[in-house]
Motif scaffolding. Structure first.
Motif, short mmCIF file in Angstrom:
data_model
loop_
_atom_site.label_atom_id
_atom_site.label_comp_id
_atom_site.label_asym_id
_atom_site.label_seq_id
_atom_site.Cartn_x
_atom_site.Cartn_y
_atom_site.Cartn_z
N PRO B 254 20.98 22.41 -15.40
CA PRO B 254 21.48 21.16 -14.78
C PRO B 254 22.64 20.96 -14.27
CG PRO B 254 19.50 20.54 -16.41
CD PRO B 254 20.37 21.90 -16.91
N GLN B 255 23.56 21.20 -15.22
CA GLN B 255 25.30 21.22 -15.27
C GLN B 255 25.53 22.48 -14.80
OE1 GLN B 255 23.70 19.86 -18.09
NE2 GLN B 255 23.33 17.98 -17.02
N ALA B 256 25.04 23.64 -15.12
CA ALA B 256 25.52 25.19 -14.93
C ALA B 256 25.40 25.31 -13.33
CB ALA B 256 24.87 25.95 -15.93
N LYS B 285 18.67 27.50 -7.55
CA LYS B 285 18.85 26.39 -6.63
C LYS B 285 19.88 25.42 -6.63
CE LYS B 285 13.78 26.44 -6.98
NZ LYS B 285 12.68 25.84 -8.03
N LEU B 286 20.33 25.17 -7.66
CA LEU B 286 21.61 24.13 -7.78
C LEU B 286 23.06 24.89 -7.44
CD1 LEU B 286 20.60 22.32 -11.14
CD2 LEU B 286 20.30 21.43 -8.79
N ALA B 287 23.04 26.21 -7.72
CA ALA B 287 24.28 27.00 -7.70
C ALA B 287 24.54 27.44 -6.39
CB ALA B 287 24.38 28.13 -8.52
N ALA B 395 21.68 39.16 -14.43
CA ALA B 395 22.57 38.79 -13.45
C ALA B 395 22.02 38.05 -12.41
CB ALA B 395 23.36 40.05 -13.11
N VAL B 396 22.37 37.51 -11.38
CA VAL B 396 21.85 36.75 -10.54
C VAL B 396 21.94 37.83 -9.30
CG1 VAL B 396 21.81 34.97 -8.32
CG2 VAL B 396 22.56 34.36 -11.13
N LYS B 397 20.83 38.20 -8.79
CA LYS B 397 20.94 39.07 -7.61
C LYS B 397 19.69 38.56 -6.65
CE LYS B 397 22.51 43.45 -9.93
NZ LYS B 397 22.17 44.70 -10.68
N ASN B 398 20.20 38.70 -5.41
CA ASN B 398 19.11 38.20 -4.33
C ASN B 398 18.34 36.89 -4.89
OD1 ASN B 398 20.00 40.39 -2.69
ND2 ASN B 398 18.54 41.89 -3.97
N GLY B 399 18.99 36.22 -5.54
CA GLY B 399 18.48 34.77 -5.72
C GLY B 399 17.40 34.76 -7.01
N ALA B 400 17.81 35.99 -7.46
CA ALA B 400 16.94 35.84 -8.74
C ALA B 400 17.61 36.51 -9.98
CB ALA B 400 15.62 36.88 -8.59
#
Lengths: 207, 411
Positions: B254-256, B285-287, B395-400
């Motif tokens: 929630p903070q990250a 969604k938050l980032a 790692a975040v790639k293409n929103g996942a």
């Protein structure tokens, strides 16, 4: 026109009925017949769907000719799920190894599935290089274990991690299902022996 | 007239029968977790997790997965004569609420084990309550090393509570593994470390920092944030001005998420790295879109890749839970199943019945529980920690979240 016909009209009965009956009884009968027909249609639709599904299932499960390409057997585990690597201990570097070298031994065990081939062993630090005995690639069958001697050479003492908590070895494994690289974190004894060996290797250099 | 009535009644019955068969609903109303094995004993497995609030995505995944384990145990009649039920309480990620829940579970005699909690800080407030009453708890998600190895775990490991177990691995491994990845693989040598001052966040940041420095990395700045805050622009500016190549955040999604977004907005286009607490889809969604390249370590291997987890994934889907099983679903299933296995041991050893001191016996039996679970072999070491210690870097790639490296602790 007093006949009310069978409660479950036969094939075509409704289609060939005369003009729609007037009056309460006629409406009831017509409504009932309509409901029955709808249920019959539902039942027929379900039966048809069941036949189609059954046929589909039979078709889907029909005997297949052997696939043209090799496909992994569903029971074959991924190599990382079949292999364990544990730390055994330190040992002197083999004769002929370059200065600032030391050796550590690990045990690679294959628990199940087809033989697993180790195609590569690396460690993550830029200041070190390594070779293995036996040299990769080598194969280990299931239900067996193989002792591997890792001989490391310090290429740059300034950049060597002297006291890392969780050093690991990256091992690339291949079996008939997949090729995967896994980091094996060998625990505090390995960390301690590695640190000590680096200390010795690099202090020898300064003498 | 009678004949006509008879025909009409027959037709009505036939129509009714058809309605009940061909047209009938397939809604069985199966509650699963409380569908029992007749009139035998009922054993309640408590579940404590954040079921509301910011962390509810993870908490509800824990609750549902524990429920699924109980459903399967009842369906299989895994323990003859025993019907399992779950009772889930919401701790809202607050230690005080967790302690109240622990007291409530303790007061209910049918409760023989508890799955949870999610947060290490909540666990700290519950451990003594459970231990005083010999009620076993198995957490699927706590990673704070002190919970099993004592406050002085880095020098001397001492198990504080015999009733506490966990199926996840600890930050003693997770933090250093992240440091190794960031320094050696991602080649980032300068880090800015931020934490949320909570047990989990500050502990994880500490184990990361220690290893990162040992490897030769440099910490160019540190900050603590308030977990209730959403505006991190001041911290983001400090990160930008520090020249850091990477940010390590010890805390939860929630903070990250907003922190990552605001750091990038401040002009520091550098990855944010965190632990299992940020590895949830809500983070993205938050980032926002600029989260691509952010990293998270998580305890355990990706559940979807484990051959042992296929049935769990299929069963979870079939059960129709509204929420995802999230990061700890597989571990929650295994935690609940460990309690079920311990109850089975106790019942089997007592002629098919629960003994009067069932709680103490179940706690004792937990130490030797061993089974092939969703996440692999499930058993516990002398501290109550899982013997299966796997980690994955995502790692975040293409929103996942995409796994990029996995490790196994074999020490």
């Amino acid at each position: 026109m007093s006949g009310i016909g069978p409660p479950e009209p036969g094939e075509g009965t409704r289609a060939w009925d005369g003009p729609r009956q007037k009056g309460h009884a006629g409406r009831t009968r017509a409504a009932l017949a309509g409901r029955c027909a709808r249920h019959r249609r539902t039942a027929l639709s379900l039966a048809a769907a069941a036949v189609l599904l059954g046929g589909g299932a039979l078709y889907a499960t029909r005997p297949h000719p052997p696939a043209p390409t090799r496909r992994p057997h569903p029971q074959v585990p991924y190599p990382v799920h079949a292999v364990d690597v544990t730390y055994l201990g330190a040992r002197p570097a083999p004769a002929g190894a370059p200065p600032r070298s030391f050796s550590l031994t690990v045990l690679l065990s294959v628990a199940s599935g087809p033989p697993v081939t180790v195609t590569r062993v690396t460690q993550p630090y830029a200041a070190l290089s390594l070779v293995t005995e036996p040299p990769a690639p080598f194969r280990t069958p299931a239900d067996s274990a193989r002792k591997i001697t890792i001989t490391m050479h310090v290429t740059e003492c300034e950049k060597a991690p002297r006291n890392a908590e969780l050093p690991f070895l990256d091992v690339t494994l291949r079996n008939t299902r997949a090729i995967q690289t896994q980091s094996f974190i060998l625990g505090p004894r390995y960390a301690q022996d590695l640190s000590q060996a680096l200390e010795v290797a690099c202090s020898n250099r300064s003498r | 007239m009678r004949q006509r009535s008879l025909i009409a009644i027959t037709a009505a019955l036939a129509a009714g029968a058809l309605t009940l068969t061909a047209c009938g609903s397939r809604d069985s109303g199966d509650k699963g977790s409380d569908s029992g094995n007749g009139d035998g004993t009922t054993v309640v497995i408590g579940v404590d997790a954040p079921l509301t609030g910011d962390l509810s995505a993870m908490g509800l995944g824990i609750k549902n997965s524990a429920d699924l384990a109980v459903r399967n145990a009842n369906k299989k009649e895994f323990v003859k004569g025993v019907t399992f039920k779950i009772e889930a309480l919401d701790d809202q990620a607050q230690p005080s609420a967790g302690q109240q829940n622990a007291s409530k579970f303790v007061s209910e005699q049918e409760v023989l084990g508890v799955v949870g909690p999610l947060n290490s800080s909540v666990a700290e407030s519950m451990q003594k309550v459970f231990d005083d009453n010999k009620l076993v708890e198995v957490s699927p998600a706590n990673t704070g090393p002190a919970l099993t190895q004592g406050a002085d775990w880095q020098k001397k490991k001492v198990r504080p509570y015999k009733s506490y177990f966990r199926t996840s691995t600890t930050d003693a491994i997770q933090g250093p593994f992240a440091a190794q990845y960031v320094y050696n693989t991602a080649k980032k040598k300068k880090v800015f470390v931020i934490d949320d001052k909570k047990t989990y966040g500050s502990g994880l940041a500490a184990t990361f920092t220690e290893e990162f420095k040992k490897l030769g990395g440099k910490v160019v700045g540190t900050e603590h944030i308030n977990p209730d805050a959403k505006d991190f622009s001041a911290v983001a500016t400090k990160v930008k001005n520090s020249g850091a190549e990477v940010v390590y955040y010890g805390g939860e999604y929630p903070q990250a998420g907003p922190l990552s977004k605001q750091i990038k907005a401040a002009g520091a286009k550098i990855p944010l790295v965190g632990g299992d607490g940020i590895k949830d889809d809500t983070f993205m969604k938050l980032a926002g879109a600029e989260a691509t390249g952010d990293l998270a370590t998580s305890v355990g291997a990706p559940v979807e890749d484990l051959p042992s987890a296929k049935q769990f994934v299929a069963d979870y889907k079939a059960a129709g839970y509204k929420e995802e099983y999230s990061a700890y679903g597989g571990y929650a299933y295994d935690s609940a199943w460990a309690i079920i296995e311990a109850v089975k041991k106790v019942v089997d050893a007592n002629g098919g019945k629960l003994p009067t001191d069932a709680r103490a016996k179940v706690t004792e039996a937990m130490q030797s529980v061993s089974f092939d679970g969703v996440t692999g072999k499930v058993s516990f070491d002398e501290y109550g920690d899982a013997t299966n210690k796997q980690l994955t870097v995502y790692a975040v790639k293409n929103g996942a979240w995409v796994p990029v490296k996995s490790g196994t602790y074999t020490g």
